[in-house]
Design an enzyme around this catalytic site. Sequence first.
Site, short mmCIF file in Angstrom:
data_model
loop_
_atom_site.label_atom_id
_atom_site.label_comp_id
_atom_site.label_asym_id
_atom_site.label_seq_id
_atom_site.Cartn_x
_atom_site.Cartn_y
_atom_site.Cartn_z
N ASP A 37 0.87 -1.19 0.00
CA ASP A 37 0.00 0.00 0.00
C ASP A 37 0.90 1.23 0.00
OD1 ASP A 37 -1.75 2.06 0.46
OD2 ASP A 37 -2.68 1.20 2.24
N HIS A 38 1.07 1.85 -1.18
CA HIS A 38 1.98 3.00 -1.32
C HIS A 38 1.31 4.14 -2.05
CE1 HIS A 38 6.32 2.00 -0.30
NE2 HIS A 38 5.64 0.94 0.12
N THR A 104 3.45 1.60 11.03
CA THR A 104 3.61 3.03 11.31
C THR A 104 4.05 3.84 10.10
OG1 THR A 104 5.84 2.62 12.13
CG2 THR A 104 4.07 2.68 13.76
N GLU A 106 5.90 5.19 6.33
CA GLU A 106 7.12 5.86 5.90
C GLU A 106 6.77 7.27 5.45
OE1 GLU A 106 6.14 3.14 3.82
OE2 GLU A 106 7.10 1.56 5.01
N ASN A 109 5.34 8.03 1.86
CA ASN A 109 3.92 8.02 1.54
C ASN A 109 3.11 9.02 2.37
OD1 ASN A 109 4.08 5.67 -0.27
ND2 ASN A 109 4.61 4.57 1.61
N GLY A 173 11.43 -3.29 15.51
CA GLY A 173 12.10 -3.05 16.79
C GLY A 173 11.32 -3.64 17.95
N THR A 190 9.18 -8.65 7.24
CA THR A 190 9.85 -8.93 5.98
C THR A 190 11.27 -9.43 6.21
OG1 THR A 190 10.43 -6.59 5.79
CG2 THR A 190 8.48 -7.34 4.59
#
Length: 318
Positions: A37-38, A104, A106, A109, A173, A190
């Site tokens: 989803d970008h 969360t 990037e 986008n 993380g 990933t």
Amino acid sequence: MTTYGYFLSCEEHGPRELVRQAKAAERAGFEALWISDHFHPWLDEQGQAPFVWTVIGAIAEATSLPITTAVTCPLVRTHPVIVAQATATTAALTGGRFRLGVGTGEALNEHVIESRWRPAAERLEMLEEAVGLMRELFTGKLVTHRGRHYQVDTARLYTLPDEPAPIYMSGFGDKSIELAGRIADGYVSTGPSAESVEKFRQAGGAGKPTLGGLKACYAADEASARKTVHRLWPTRGIKGEASQILPLPRHFEQLAASVTEDEAVAGTPCGPDPEVHARALREYVDAGFDEVYVSQIGPEQDAFFDFYQRQVLPLVRG
């Protein structure tokens, strides 16, 4: 039994081609679909970024496979109320075959709506509130919400599936994995990290699905496959937080100029050897992932599906 799925790349392919690939994946024996989803691709060379919800609607009618977004960011660019409506409609359309993957996001986008890129801790806080808000809306009740990050006035979803769509969360993380274990119905990653899977389970994810995804590049020879990866996905060799904070494809192109072919290809199965591809999939299985998704880099999609159907999937399924 591990589920093997295909990962549709909205960064590389337009909507009609993605639907065609989804149908080809089902014919080849893949059991489920991921879709990115970008708003922007990572690089201009990749060249695409269709609106994922339109594509999912078409795929829902073209195949019978489960579909998961990998992943949607319900924070800034798309308000959680709108993501909740899109999710509920898609789950109703698919008869329960849709799972919402969230993360969360990037700046690549999200900056198109708000130029300030928030710190990771704040984005995790926003995601927790967004997921809670979406779950409220999935009840079909009238929702008024006055939260720290979101204000919602008398919103109600009228089109609902028989059961709410599961919400899976991406996490890398420790803090994001802990949040995923606490609030999500499943975990998305990933990387074939057994440590991450175990942290998710210890944080409340025991018994919940774990989904892992990787990229591959089938070609008649390994050298040409490596060149394709280096041309289209040199960003795989970019380390650190750059992938979260850079706002434009040209910024990634500038960093990618210093990425070597070996750095771009690291961890990506390339070429025509089925055992190389099977070994990469097994790394995810050995790490504890229940579902493994693979994306073919480049234009040789039909050759990839034939290769995996005849040679790779039989190897990993035993």
